[in-house]
Structures are given as structure tokens and as C-alpha cells.
Scaffold this active site. Structure first.
Site, PDB file in Angstrom:
ATOM      1  N   VAL A  75       0.941  -1.229   0.066  1.00 15.67           N
ATOM      2  CA  VAL A  75      -0.060   0.093   0.144  1.00 15.67           C
ATOM      3  C   VAL A  75       1.037   1.114  -0.037  1.00 15.67           C
ATOM      4  CG1 VAL A  75      -1.800   1.257   1.227  1.00 15.67           C
ATOM      5  CG2 VAL A  75      -1.723  -1.270   1.328  1.00 15.67           C
ATOM      6  N   GLU A  76       1.109   1.866  -0.981  1.00 13.38           N
ATOM      7  CA  GLU A  76       1.854   2.983  -1.294  1.00 13.38           C
ATOM      8  C   GLU A  76       1.311   4.363  -1.111  1.00 13.38           C
ATOM      9  OE1 GLU A  76       5.265   2.635  -3.833  1.00 13.38           O
ATOM     10  OE2 GLU A  76       4.191   0.955  -4.786  1.00 13.38           O
TER      11      GLU A  76
END
Length: 495
Positions: A84-85
Site C-alpha cells: 500500500v503506497e
């Protein structure tokens, strides 16, 4: 005289206007092609708006698309999206809330702050930390200068340049990063993010990167045995029926192993054919196939898509990002705080550069991950896994010359580029494109609508980009089907 850009914009409006008399019933029939994040997200938004007469055709035997787990060395690993960026910033990343709060998937913050301590020479041993840190600091300073320059460029993209050109401008190097350490640091900063080298990546669209500007600089590695794909299943479960005992999607509106080969469209509706000779008809179709698939001949459009649409599709890059998992009978690499990521500074740019160990994520698995991209990905896909394993063993034995490095017992090499259902991993914005080209890429052609991470103006290439793109494309269809607002306006490139 009307400019070519303005003329194309007018053509799009006119091509949509002829379909203004679309179905006025509250529940038109919609076919969604692809059950990846964007397709499932679009389906949910349509369903929430009361458009529930849906049919989802998925080419593979599972939903999730490029978010997919595989069992390796006794654990489930992610062959596609893993992070999850964009977390802990001003806005909430919509994927983070599902991962961390709703589903509570196991995740770990990735810390790259210790890289200066973990850069290995081509023929063994570590580089001096102070020497590496100076190179990292210089790279960061150059990027900051590039960020300021990017903010001054015209919105048309006419003054855009490659990241490499910017580096040459501010680092006074005629060829950009050239030493092994320079290349390794540069690769980790750019190729590891965009899956393509700085020489082809747009400065204006990548520096600063909206994902991190909007959602925060932190990234979290998902390492849950349920798989990152649980997010897609969760969204699908909001509107598709599930089997009570197994929890699997068991809705007749989802059809797996349906490879779409042809889409015919007219003012009367759409007809979709699959390779097993099935034929489906609907009022609209939403195509969520990857950009790589759109650039291939897997799906034939009848009539052929208009020139402006074809040009837009081929103007963007479909990059290749390959995560290679390697299993060993024992550990021989350093562990502990600050040792999760390490770099191999080869004189050959992009050659098995970025490594990750899984002391926290998969304890006891004795697995390493090495990431390759672009030309190296394509080269590796064409050779046997045994050849790749041999190359990796040679690199590791060079990195750790004083260690007993045993032969790897297993290897997992995804082949996204060779897979006709993907033809790559995610899109990268090339030099000179802006909202104009993005609007063309996303624009409907009559009753044929398009979605996918590649249609996300700000977050292409990311899971949250795919999710938000599905919603955005669904809104365009909803406006047309329910509100008779079928004109999709594309502003001219220089307007």
C-alpha cells in the site's frame, strides 16, 4: 483554422453526441470485461447507483487481476501488487483503510533509510556507508531541484523532459548516474517505483509523485496469508453473492475463464464474443483490460476504434516489474534492524539490484526476493527458471564471498510480459503527456467505456489508482445511462 488538437476534441464530443438517445430505463445491462481491481470497483459503483444488471467476464480462473497470491515455500506470497503506497499523509489512501482497518491484513512498514549500510560491491563486500550516503544525498538533492523545475513547466506537457534529462541538468553529468553505486541508488529510486528507467519517465508526471504528495510518504508491505487480493474479494462481496460455507464469490453474474476476443458496438448496443464461442449482448461495455492487452491483438473492436483513441492507447507505456522469490535451505544473509533491503551495485544497470529479506514477514521461510524490471524482466522471461537461478546464485556468491551460500531449492519467476492476459504489470507515463492524453485514454467510444489503473490521471500504476479509476469510469457511464449526459468533453491540449 482549427488546430489538430481542438479538432480531435470536437470529434470525441460529436462521437458521443450521436449516442445521446441511450437507454432510459433505470437498469441498463452492462458487461464488465476484467475482474481486477478496476473492474470490480466499477461494478460496485454501478451497483450502488442501481445498475445491477451486470455481467463480469474474467479471462482467468480468479478475480483480482494483477493482485494475486501464489503459494511458495509453504507461504502465500504476492506475485503482483504487494505494497500500500502512500500512507500517513494529509489524505487517507482508500486502500489503506480497507487493508489496515477493515480487513486487518498483516502489513509491515518498509524502511529504506538504512540502504547506505547495505550496498554490496560487484565482487563482494560492502561499500563504505559514508561514501554511499553522499551519493544518496546527492541524488535526493538533484530530485528536489527537479521537483522545483517540474512545478514551473506548462500544464500542456510541452516543456516536459525525462528524469534523466533533469539529472543531467542538475548533476552536470553528461550521461547521468554511471558508477555502479550511482546506478544502484538511481535504480532503487526510480526503476523500482516506475518499472522503467529515468530516460523514458516523465519528470512532470513523476516528480513530485501525487501518490506520496497526497497520501503520505510511507509504504506498507502486505504479507497476509489471505492475500492482498482479499481487498478485491471484499469489494466484490459488497454486491456479488458469496457462498455461505466457503465465502467464495458464487454469483452467476461473474463468469471466470471467459476470454473476450471481440467487441462489436453501435448505437443500438454492444455484443461481446469470447474464445469459447459464447456471445453476450448489453447496452454498454466497460473494458478494464490492462493497457498491455489493449496494445495487443487479444480483443478486436468492431468497428475499429477511432484514430484518436488508438493513438492514445499506444502513446502510454506498459512497464514490466518482476518479483523473483528464491528459497534456500538456510539463511546466509544479514538480518535485524535496518537489514531488510539491500542493493547489489553491478556495473550492468538493473542486474539483480534490489533485494529484500523476510525475517518479519515470513519468519522461518528462508526466502529472498529480488526485483528486476524493464529489459531485464523481458530477458529473464525468455530463459528457463534454472538459468535465472544460476544467475542469482552467481550474484549472491559474489555478494557474500566469505559465506557458505547453498544452492537455492526453489524459485518463482512471474512472467507478466509473456502473459497474454496482462502483457506487463502497470503503466508508466512517458514524456510530454498530460490531462489531454489521459482524457483520451479514459474517454468512452460510444457505448464502449474504459477503465483501469492506466486511466487514473494522478495514480496510474497503483492499487488505489485502479480502485479510483473504476469509480470514475462508472460515474461517466452512470451520467450517460441515467442522466442522458453522454457528451464526454476533452479539453484541448493547449487550452
Amino acid at each position: 483554422m482549427i488546430s489538430r488538437m481542438t479538432a480531435i476534441a470536437l470529434m470525441v464530443v460529436l462521437s458521443m453526441a450521436q449516442y445521446a438517445s441511450l437507454a432510459t430505463t433505470p437498469g441498463p445491462r452492462v458487461i464488465i470485461i476484467g475482474a481486477g481491481m478496476s473492474g470490480i470497483s466499477a461494478g460496485k459503483r454501478l451497483s450502488d447507483a442501481g445498475i445491477t444488471d451486470l455481467l463480469i467476464l474474467e479471462a482467468t480462473d480468479h478475480i483480482g487481476g494483477r493482485i494475486h497470491k501464489r503459494n511458495f515455500a509453504g507461504v502465500n506470497v504476492e506475485v503482483g501488487a504487494n505494497w500500500v503506497e502512500g500512507v500517513n499523509g494529509g489524505k487517507m489512501n482508500p486502500i489503506w483503510s480497507i487493508v489496515n482497518s477493515t480487513l486487518k491484513l498483516r502489513n509491515f512498514r518498509s524502511d529504506f533509510e538504512y540502504l547506505a549500510q547495505n550496498v554490496y560491491k560487484e565482487n563482494g563486500g560492502l561499500y563504505d556507508e559514508e561514501y554511499v550516503q553522499k551519493i544518496i544525498d546527492r541524488a535526493n538533492n538533484v530530485e528536489e531541484s527537479g521537483e522545483k523545475l517540474s512545478g514551473t513547466l506548462h500544464a500542456s506537457g510541452g516543456g516536459d523532459m525525462s528524469i534523466l534529462a533533469m539529472q543531467r541538468l542538475y548533476d552536470h553529468q553528461p550521461n547521468g548516474p554511471a558508477t555502479p553505486v550511482d546506478m544502484a541508488v538511481d535504480y532503487r529510486k526510480y526503476d523500482f517505483e516506475f518499472a522503467e528507467p529515468p530516460r523514458v519517465t516523465s519528470l512532470q508526471n513523476a516528480v513530485p509523485l501525487p501518490t506520496f504528495s497526497d497520501f503520505g510518504d510511507d509504504v506498507y508491505f502486505v504479507a497476509d496469508q489471505r492475500g492482498y487480493e482479499s481487498v478485491v474479494y471484499y469489494l466484490a462481496g459488497q454486491y456479488l453473492k458469496s457462498d455461505e460455507s466457503s465465502g467464495k464469490i458464487a454469483d452467476p453474474r461473474l463468469k471466470l475463464n471467459k476470454v473476450v476476443s471481440e467487441i462489436s458496438y453501435s448505437s443500438a448496443g454492444v455484443t461481446v464474443k469470447t474464445e469459447d464461442n459464447s456471445v453476450y449482448q448489453a447496452d454498454y461495455v466497460v473494458v478494464s483490460a490492462s493497457l498491455g492487452v489493449l496494445q495487443s491483438d487479444l480483443i478486436q473492436f468492431k468497428p475499429q476504434l477511432p484514430e484518436w483513441k488508438i493513438v492514445a492507447i499506444y502513446q502510454f507505456d506498459m512497464a514490466v516489474y518482476t518479483k523473483i522469490f528464491v528459497k534456500f535451505p538456510k539463511k546466509f544473509w544479514p538480518e535485524g534492524k535496518g537489514r531488510e533491503f539491500f542493493l547489489y551495485a553491478s556495473s550492468r544497470r538493473g542486474y539483480y539490484v534490489v533485494w529484500q529479506e523476510f525475517e518479519k514477514q515470513y519468519p522461518g521461510a528462508n526466502v529472498l526476493l529480488v526485483t528486476v524490471t524493464d529489459e531485464e524482466s523481458r530477458r529473464i522471461e525468455q530463459q528457463s527458471d534454472n538459468q535465472t537461478k544460476a544467475e542469482i546464485m552467481e550474484v549472491l556468491r559474489k555478494m557474500f564471498p566469505g559465506k557458505d551460500v547453498p544452492d537455492a531449492t526453489d524459485i518463482l519467476v512471474p512472467r507478466w510480459w509473456s502473459d497474454r492476459f496482462y502483457r506487463g504489470t502497470y503503466s508508466n507515463w512517458p514524456i510530454g503527456v498530460n490531462r489531454y492524453e489521459y482524457d483520451q485514454l479514459r474517454a468512452p467510444v460510444g457505448r464502449v467505456h474504459f477503465t483501469g489503473e492506466h486511466t487514473s490521471e494522478h495514480y496510474n500504476g497503483y492499487v488505489h489508482g485502479a480502485y479510483l479509476a473504476g469509480i470514475d469510469s462508472a460515474e461517466i457511464l452512470i451520467n450517460c445511462a441515467q442522466k442522458n449526459m453522454c457528451k464526454y468533453h476533452i479539453q484541448g491540449k493547449y487550452d
